[in-house]
Enzyme design. Structure first.
Site, PDB file in Angstrom:
ATOM      1  N   GLU A   1      -9.784   7.313   4.524  1.00 24.21           N
ATOM      2  CA  GLU A   1      -8.908   6.890   5.619  1.00 24.21           C
ATOM      3  C   GLU A   1      -8.300   8.101   6.333  1.00 24.21           C
ATOM      4  OE1 GLU A   1      -5.362   4.880   3.870  1.00 24.21           O
ATOM      5  OE2 GLU A   1      -6.399   5.376   2.018  1.00 24.21           O
TER       6      GLU A   1
ATOM      7  N   ASP B   1       0.859  -1.180   0.000  1.00 20.22           N
ATOM      8  CA  ASP B   1       0.000   0.000   0.000  1.00 20.22           C
ATOM      9  C   ASP B   1       0.899   1.236   0.000  1.00 20.22           C
ATOM     10  OD1 ASP B   1      -2.262   1.576   0.053  1.00 20.22           O
ATOM     11  OD2 ASP B   1      -3.206   0.473   1.697  1.00 20.22           O
TER      12      ASP B   1
END
Length: 762
Positions: A456, A260
């Protein structure tokens, strides 16, 4: 392949930091477009422009070195959501409420068609998290709290995105590579913290969080993304027992593992340009959006000196090439993607409309307030009534999704547009109001409210209380109810929230989640036609327990998983308890330091000069030697600002308990300050975070007097100057001198999409 070409294959760069010509020197294997990246710097580029950019990178990769085509990835997590005009489906939590596996596969197929239509061959979806603490800001990316449903959806979505895999056959031009993410237990972190630590047993890890992955692998998922988070203190990007032993060994995964966004830099002993631990643990491709150049050089050196074994590198490259062959990217079986006519097609929009209708969950319908009867006079109000951003949520056009407008999705309808049209078609009248006011008393008021868009980090919350301060939605509901108007609440949110006061104040309450661009799906269920019948009944069931108080994880469910009324049921919901179960003030504002004219709990504001510190309350105050004065002022609302005036060297400070801002530092967050400069200073001005001061005199002088402006200073600027962002007890201070006068409106940390420069150290 040369060593340089092999190392290049395991590194992925973001389009904001690389151009096609760079591939001649750096033969990278993959390119991505992150949440705030658009072709040629344009976040609102159309499908044809995306296709042109992909083709330029692909051509450059085929004209250099080993002539291995790049793989292009993007976050198409609820439709091809980076592209204006695309079909935007409900976020995963809404899809979980549908309990419709066939629908999920059709959504996957439609999404793949639109992604492929812009020339892109890889999406970072589906998310297979099983959220356990809904304070987590990515909860809406999880389908449900039930691992079995997540597993069923994992198979369906992978098959929809990729199609069934066949031996010696490439994936066709209308399908793309899927990514099962985020491996593993990103939904199980302590306190619901994004990029946090899942402190759980192996039994719980497998039974709760791992069930979607075997299903995705059996369906043929070509890639898996490692999670930012940790399992019992070990970062997943560096956990060999998970990435190699469990995923590639026990689960038999044959594709490749991608990281990620700079996640490898969080592994112990690593930074974003130096992490042999990750690749040796089993990571096959680094997602190195802005660190790719330095990472290429260090990884090349590490293979040469043996810190990264050639065997491990070869295995990673083999896995990546295997996926590229399966996608038909090589000449022998080349698959040409790029039919932009599929983007936002009527067939796909119809599926999205169906999904919206099936996702709605009816929590309350006392007195048969719904459906809205033909011929009714209807008032539609609330902040979400005519707001495409609120109904679409994060990961839409931009990362956080807050800047979405109707113009981005002209083929969509806001809830107001859809319901207003349906009411008029049934012989009634409909009006839109900003605040619930009306000229002629309505029969029914539909109040659309809920969470503002987030993704997020920004979405992490301290409690499950919906609106702990400034309960504007509740005030609107009560105002209408007290006027004798029948009230229908439509709640837009990325998670169940404690909203008992709002449920009590409404006759009917609908959990609409984040439905996306097709507001007609809501009208299909809520508004009856001329014959008195609705197009669709409620069929949605709660994918997560709805909380009975503000505590999390949910201790006291108000409505259990699987709850959801239909029109056939005449169940009346009694008045619900409005006790939060927690001390809200003690839990708020870890990242929000000042707003609404005051320091946000648990932070406090003080003014300081050589005469000492004095804590600021609600009344005007002067420092010990009188070098700084402060008072509340009105800017856009009553006492929403705090004015400070300097007559000498002095400062104000926001202080409180130690906060860890390293997650925000690692993800390009900034200190955002909204202020109005009322008078220029005679001396220097500096801003501090973590007790490290930076000179902002130039920013002060550049700000037009008397006008509200926003400045952003990247957290890395303070860290680079020596601030310890792991323990920050002073998140914002400002020092000035005689002549300076300013009004502070807000101070917080937030995600930024652009590269910002740093002020010099004071």
């Amino acid at each position: 392949m040369t060593l340089e070409q092999k190392v290049g294959q395991v590194i992925q760069a973001d389009i904001s930091t690389i151009v096609p010509a760079d591939l001649a020197k750096y033969p990278l294997g993959s390119i991505l477009a992150g949440g705030n990246s658009g072709p040629y710097g344009n976040e609102r580029a159309d499908g044809s422009t995306w296709q042109r950019l992909v083709n330029e990178f692909r051509t450059a990769s085929l004209n250099s070195g080993a002539k291995i085509p790049i793989l292009f990835g993007i976050d198409a997590v609820h439709g091809h959501s980076n592209v204006p005009g695309a079909t935007i489906f409900p976020h995963n939590i809404g899809l979980g409420a549908t309990r419709d596996v066939d629908l999920i596969e059709r959504i996957g197929r439609a999404t793949a068609s639109e992604v492929a239509g812009t020339g892109i061959d890889w999406t970072f979806a589906p998310t297979l998290a099983v959220p356990q603490d809904l304070r987590w800001g990515r909860s809406y990316e999880g389908y449900a709290s039930d691992p079995k449903l997540v597993a069923a959806y994992a198979k369906a979505m992978v098959l929809g995105l990729q199609g069934p895999l066949a031996v010696e056959q490439s994936i066709d031009a209308h399908h793309v590579a899927a990514t099962a993410k985020h491996f593993l237990a990103d939904g199980g972190t302590l306190g619901g913290k994004d990029q946090g630590d899942a402190r759980i047993s192996e039994t719980d890890l497998i039974a709760t969080h791992a069930q979607g992955y075997p299903a995705a692998i059996d369906a043929g998922t070509l890639t898996v993304m490692a999670s930012f988070s940790s399992w019992n203190g070990v970062k997943n990007h560096g956990n060999k027992s998970l990435l190699t032993d469990a995923l590639k060994g026990k689960m038999g995964f044959q594709g490749f593992v991608v990281g990620d966004w700079n996640g490898h830099g969080q592994v112990e002993g690593c930074n974003v340009t130096d992490c042999p631990q990750s690749i040796m643990a089993g990571l096959d491709m680094f997602m190195a959006p802005d660190s790719w150049k330095g990472l290429f050089e260090t990884t090349l050196a590490q293979v040469r000196d043996g810190r990264v074994s050639i065997e491990r590198l070869n295995d990673a490259v083999r896995r990546i090439l295997r996926v590229k062959f399966k996608l038909g990217l090589f000449d022998a079986r080349h698959v040409e993607r790029g039919d932009v006519a599929t983007v936002g097609s009527p067939e796909h929009l119809a599926i999205a409309r169906e999904a919206v209708a099936k996702s709605l969950v009816l929590l309350k319908n006392n007195g048969g307030a719904l459906p809205i009867k033909p011929g009714s006079r209807v008032l539609i109000t609330g902040p979400g009534a005519n707001d495409m951003a609120m109904q679409s949520g994060g990961w839409t056009i931009s990362w956080q999704g807050a800047d979405v407008t109707h113009a981005d999705f002209p083929n969509g309808q806001t809830i107001w547009e859809a319901m207003g049209a349906a009411v008029r078609d049934a012989g009634g009248t409909a009006s839109l109001s900003e605040n619930g006011d009306y000229k002629e008393k309505p029969d029914v008021a539909v109040v659309v409210f809920g969470e503002s868009p987030y993704a997020e980090f920004q979405g992490d919350v301290p409690t499950l209380d919906y609106q702990p301060t400034g309960s504007t939605a509740l005030a609107t509901l009560k105002k209408l109810k007290s006027a004798g108007v029948r009230v229908v609440a439509v709640f837009l949110s990325g998670r169940p929230l404690f909203a008992n006061p709002e449920i009590n104040a409404a006759d009917a309450f609908v959990a609409a989640w984040l439905p996306g661009s097709q507001g007609q799906g809501i009208a299909d269920v809520l508004v009856a036609g001329k014959d008195g019948k609705v197009m669709r009944d409620f069929t949605g069931k709660l994918p997560f327990a709805w909380p009975g108080d503000a505590r999390s994880p949910v201790i006291k469910p108000q409505f259990k998983v699987g709850y959801g009324l239909t029109y056939a049921e005449r169940k009346s919901v009694p008045k619900l308890s409005e006790k939060t179960g927690v001390n809200i003030a003690d839990l708020l504002n870890v990242e929000n330091f000042f707003s609404g004219g005051r320091a946000r709990s648990p932070w406090s504001l003080s003014i300081v000069d050589a005469g000492g510190a004095r804590q600021v309350g609600t009344t005007p105050l002067e420092s010990g030697y009188g070098h700084i004065r402060t008072r509340s002022v009105d800017v856009a609302a009553q006492e929403d600002g705090r004015a400070f005036t300097w007559t000498g060297i002095a400062s104000f400070h926001l202080t409180g308990p130690s906060a860890d801002l390293t997650r925000q530092l690692n993800n390009s967050f900034a200190l955002r300050i909204d202020w109005r400069i009322d008078s220029a200073p005679s001396g220097t001005t500096s801003i501090s975070l973590g007790k490290i001061a930076l000179d902002v005199g130039a920013l002060v002088r550049a700000s037009p007097l008397g006008q509200v402006r926003t400045i952003r200073i990247p957290l890395r600027c303070f860290a680079d100057a020596g601030a310890n962002l792991k323990q920050v007890d002073e998140p914002f201070s400002l020092s000035g001198d005689k002549g300076l006068a300013l009004t502070l409106l807000a101070a917080r940390v937030e995600a930024v999409g652009e590269n910002l420069s740093c002020p010099s150290k004071a």
